[in-house]
Scaffold this active site. Structure first.
Site, PDB file in Angstrom:
ATOM      1  N   HIS A   1       0.867  -1.174   0.000  1.00  0.00           N
ATOM      2  CA  HIS A   1       0.000   0.000   0.000  1.00  0.00           C
ATOM      3  C   HIS A   1       0.904   1.225   0.000  1.00  0.00           C
ATOM      4  CE1 HIS A   1      -3.109  -2.782   1.995  1.00  0.00           C
ATOM      5  NE2 HIS A   1      -3.472  -2.575   0.744  1.00  0.00           N
TER       6      HIS A   1
ATOM      7  N   GLU B   1       1.660   3.469   3.174  1.00  0.00           N
ATOM      8  CA  GLU B   1       2.143   2.844   4.407  1.00  0.00           C
ATOM      9  C   GLU B   1       3.677   2.867   4.374  1.00  0.00           C
ATOM     10  OE1 GLU B   1       0.179  -0.921   4.837  1.00  0.00           O
ATOM     11  OE2 GLU B   1      -1.806  -0.007   4.735  1.00  0.00           O
TER      12      GLU B   1
ATOM     13  N   HIS C   1       3.394  -3.800   6.844  1.00  0.00           N
ATOM     14  CA  HIS C   1       2.375  -2.766   6.644  1.00  0.00           C
ATOM     15  C   HIS C   1       2.287  -1.874   7.877  1.00  0.00           C
ATOM     16  CE1 HIS C   1       0.137  -4.512   3.070  1.00  0.00           C
ATOM     17  NE2 HIS C   1       0.932  -5.512   3.413  1.00  0.00           N
TER      18      HIS C   1
ATOM     19  N   GLU D   1       1.025  -5.756  10.619  1.00  0.00           N
ATOM     20  CA  GLU D   1       0.671  -4.352  10.814  1.00  0.00           C
ATOM     21  C   GLU D   1       1.521  -3.831  11.967  1.00  0.00           C
ATOM     22  OE1 GLU D   1      -1.364  -2.851   8.810  1.00  0.00           O
ATOM     23  OE2 GLU D   1      -2.371  -4.533   7.822  1.00  0.00           O
TER      24      GLU D   1
END
Length: 346
Positions: free
Chosen positions: A73, A76, A170, A234
């Site tokens: 992404h 990010e 991420h 994450e």
């Protein structure tokens, strides 16, 4: 026009721009076999010269094969900074210690165009493209990029040994009860799964979601097709390049460095809480509505019987005594996951 600031540290700017020229030269000089099979993808593998320099040989036991991916992404950016600093230092260290890199490594900067544009994606979410059925998204820029990444990943793992990792790094859009958490495919074999969970504990990951089925993510692809211990991690909150709170990534950075160097992590391992997937909330139409606000934190608890979302005649409700909502996003395209409901099992 690129939105990447010229004021960024050189290592960070180079990785954000998928420019591997400096680190590639350093690893090549240290005797490694270095390749760039596509834009934004670099492979660094043991060659005969590197094996001899470390006291080994070309026929030595296979090294762990590790894929590290960032920027799947484009907005990010924290993991880009973390990996840039790690890679820069490691590429300097191999000049004096050729064996400092203890794994065969593939680095992948995912959505290069989105990073340059300062956007999450160009046409569609790249991390939903790692599957054969793409429907109306088949002609998107991200579909083409996923094909390039799949080809390079397949080539990298083709002759790899049994120890295979894929850490897809991420950062989350919204706050979370667990600032760092990971999604791990259930299909990973027991031994590599336990090794991965142990490493995640060193990396400061507080929660692990066991995922029973793919939604087209890059790490699930590697686990399913290449038997890699793959995970989507994450690592904290989203931020802009050069303005990330690097301190929030300290444990993950130390654990990554230890993995690449083949040494024991210096960080304290904490057993993550383990969650099973209760259900995926799929957006069926433009009438989809969630029963809570956009500011809802990841891992917000809901009680049995509570409404999660409504989509025409379809009503999603909590089935277990307690479920927690992760990745709530009513703005996804129709047919994609708008949220994930999990329950704790360990």
């Amino acid at each position: 026009m690129s939105q990447i600031s010229t004021a960024l540290p050189a290592a960070v700017r180079a990785l954000a721009e998928a420019d591997f020229s400096v680190v590639a030269q350093r690893f090549t000089a240290a005797g490694y076999a270095v390749g760039q099979p596509a834009d934004g993808i670099l492979t660094i593998q043991r060659a005969a010269a590197a094996g001899a320099a470390s006291g080994g040989s070309a026929s030595a036991a296979p090294r762990p094969a590790v894929v590290l991916s960032v920027g799947v992404h484009g907005d990010e950016t924290g993991p880009i900074e973390v990996l840039a600093y790690l890679l820069d230092q490691l590429s300097l260290d191999v000049a004096d210690q050729p064996a400092a890199l203890a794994v065969d490594l593939m680095l992948c900067v995912g959505n290069i165009d989105a990073i340059r544009a300062g956007k999450r994606f160009i046409d569609a979410d790249l991390n939903r493209m790692f599957r054969t059925e793409r429907g109306t998204l088949a002609g998107t820029a991200e579909a083409a990029r996923a094909d390039v990444m799949v080809a390079a990943t397949s080539e990298f793992f083709q002759n790899a040994g049994p120890v295979r990792w894929h850490l897809d790094l991420h950062t989350a859009i919204r706050p979370s009860v667990y600032p760092a958490f990971a999604i791990v495919p259930e299909l990973i074999a027991d031994q590599p799964r336990q090794q991965l969970l142990h490493w995640l504990g060193h990396a400061g990951v507080g929660a692990v979601i066991m995922n029973p089925a793919s939604v087209g993510t890059y790490s699930y692809y590697s686990a399913e097709h290449h038997q890699a211990a793959g995970t989507t991690i994450e690592l904290g909150r989203i931020g802009t390049l050069g303005n990330n709170d690097i301190g929030q990534f300290a444990d993950a950075s130390a654990a990554l460095d230890a993995l690449l160097r083949g040494v024991a992590p210096a960080t304290l391992a904490r057993q993550p809480h383990i969650f099973a997937t209760a259900r995926q909330i799929i957006k069926l139409s433009d009438n989809f509505r969630m029963a809570f606000g956009r500011e809802t934190h990841n891992f917000t608890a809901m009680r049995q019987g509570e409404e999660i979302a409504r989509d025409g005649d379809t009503v999603y409700t909590v089935q277990y005594p307690e479920e927690l909502v992760v990745f709530p996003n009513p703005d996804v395209r129709v047919g994609l996951r708008a949220g994930l409901m999990v329950h704790r099992i360990g």
